[in-house]
Design an enzyme around this catalytic site. Structure first.
Site, PDB file in Angstrom:
ATOM      1  CE1 TYR A  50      -4.135  -1.655  -0.129  1.00 32.25           C
ATOM      2  CE2 TYR A  50      -3.328  -2.948   1.725  1.00 32.25           C
ATOM      3  CZ  TYR A  50      -4.264  -2.727   0.724  1.00 32.25           C
ATOM      4  OH  TYR A  50      -5.326  -3.592   0.570  1.00 32.25           O
ATOM      5  CG  PHE A  58      -7.079   5.565   3.954  1.00 34.61           C
ATOM      6  CD1 PHE A  58      -6.385   4.524   3.361  1.00 34.61           C
ATOM      7  CD2 PHE A  58      -7.436   6.660   3.175  1.00 34.61           C
ATOM      8  CE1 PHE A  58      -6.049   4.561   2.004  1.00 34.61           C
ATOM      9  CE2 PHE A  58      -7.109   6.698   1.815  1.00 34.61           C
ATOM     10  CZ  PHE A  58      -6.419   5.645   1.237  1.00 34.61           C
ATOM     11  CG  HIS A 116      -6.954  -5.126  -3.569  1.00 37.16           C
ATOM     12  ND1 HIS A 116      -6.834  -3.772  -3.575  1.00 37.16           N
ATOM     13  CD2 HIS A 116      -6.117  -5.598  -4.530  1.00 37.16           C
ATOM     14  CE1 HIS A 116      -5.944  -3.425  -4.510  1.00 37.16           C
ATOM     15  NE2 HIS A 116      -5.489  -4.526  -5.095  1.00 37.16           N
ATOM     16  CD  GLU A 127      -2.612  -4.189  -6.965  1.00 37.54           C
ATOM     17  OE1 GLU A 127      -2.830  -3.003  -6.647  1.00 37.54           O
ATOM     18  OE2 GLU A 127      -3.526  -4.971  -7.300  1.00 37.54           O
TER      19      GLU A 127
HETATM   20  P1  CMP Z   1      -8.593  -0.930  -1.769  1.00 43.87           P
HETATM   21  O1  CMP Z   1      -9.181   0.103  -2.674  1.00 43.87           O
HETATM   22  O2  CMP Z   1      -8.603  -2.312  -2.217  1.00 43.87           O
HETATM   23  O3  CMP Z   1      -7.101  -0.459  -1.407  1.00 43.87           O
HETATM   24  C1  CMP Z   1      -6.924   0.672  -0.557  1.00 43.87           C
HETATM   25  C2  CMP Z   1      -7.683   0.388   0.706  1.00 43.87           C
HETATM   26  O4  CMP Z   1      -7.642   1.416   1.665  1.00 43.87           O
HETATM   27  C3  CMP Z   1      -9.184   0.273   0.383  1.00 43.87           C
HETATM   28  O5  CMP Z   1      -9.408  -0.875  -0.372  1.00 43.87           O
HETATM   29  C4  CMP Z   1      -9.760   0.301   1.771  1.00 43.87           C
HETATM   30  O6  CMP Z   1      -9.562  -0.927   2.457  1.00 43.87           O
HETATM   31  C5  CMP Z   1      -8.856   1.371   2.396  1.00 43.87           C
HETATM   32  N1  CMP Z   1      -9.463   2.693   2.265  1.00 43.87           N
HETATM   33  C6  CMP Z   1      -9.563   3.452   1.160  1.00 43.87           C
HETATM   34  N2  CMP Z   1     -10.141   4.630   1.415  1.00 43.87           N
HETATM   35  C7  CMP Z   1     -10.405   4.622   2.736  1.00 43.87           C
HETATM   36  C8  CMP Z   1     -11.007   5.548   3.616  1.00 43.87           C
HETATM   37  N3  CMP Z   1     -11.457   6.722   3.188  1.00 43.87           N
HETATM   38  N4  CMP Z   1     -11.099   5.190   4.898  1.00 43.87           N
HETATM   39  C9  CMP Z   1     -10.642   4.008   5.335  1.00 43.87           C
HETATM   40  N5  CMP Z   1     -10.065   3.087   4.555  1.00 43.87           N
HETATM   41  C10 CMP Z   1      -9.953   3.387   3.262  1.00 43.87           C
END
Ligand code: CMP
Length: 141
Positions: A50, A58, A116, A127
């Site tokens: 990430y 976040f 995801h 990935e």
């Molecule tokens: P994903 O889009 O798979 O990868 C990034 C992750 O960050 C997303 O899934 C969520 O699990 C987390 N995420 C993204 N935006 C937010 C947010 N605004 N608040 C909390 N978690 C988030």
């Protein structure tokens, strides 16, 4: 246009024994599992995966969540697999996800959102390579 995408069944879903439910939805929508493993991410692995979100509010809670329980990482293959996987998952926030999508039906919150999927061919390639070597991928095409 047969593509590969990268998919994770996230800790909230593994903890609630939803692996089968989620796989069923992916497979019944033309996404074939061509590589799969269950593992528990180390903090370093989660931070690296990430890295593009480092500095966002976040990010830290996301890393904590992703190391809180095992996950299933997989490579999915099929016609337009990247877009198809995202369609079947629904958007990031389960409150906004279309009815019948994985996130609308199973996710607990915008963070604990059960699945995801890669968002572009470039992220899919990155990935997939983060977790799998080419000889671990059992392509069907
Ligand atoms: P994903 O889009 O798979 O990868 C990034 C992750 O960050 C997303 O899934 C969520 O699990 C987390 N995420 C993204 N935006 C937010 C947010 N605004 N608040 C909390 N978690 C988030």
């Amino acid at each position: 246009n047969v593509e590969r995408t990268f998919s994770i069944i996230k800790p909230d879903a593994v903890k609630r024994d939803l692996i089968g439910e989620i796989l069923k939805r992916l497979e019944s929508n033309g996404l074939s599992v061509v590589a799969s493993k269950m593992l528990r991410l180390t903090r370093e692995q989660a931070e690296g995966f990430y890295a593009e979100h480092k500095g966002r509010d976040f990010y830290e809670p996301l890393v904590e969540y992703m190391i809180s329980a095992p996950i299933v990482v997989q490579v999915l293959e099929g016609e337009n697999a990247i877009a198809k996987n995202r369609e079947v998952m629904g958007v990031t926030d389960p409150a906004k996800a279309a009815p019948g999508t994985i996130r609308a039906d199973f996710a607990l919150s915008v963070r604990e959102n059960s699945a995801h999927g890669s968002d572009s061919p470039e992220s899919a390639a990155r990935e997939i390579a983060y977790f799998f070597t080419e000889n671990e991928i059992c392509g069907r095409h």
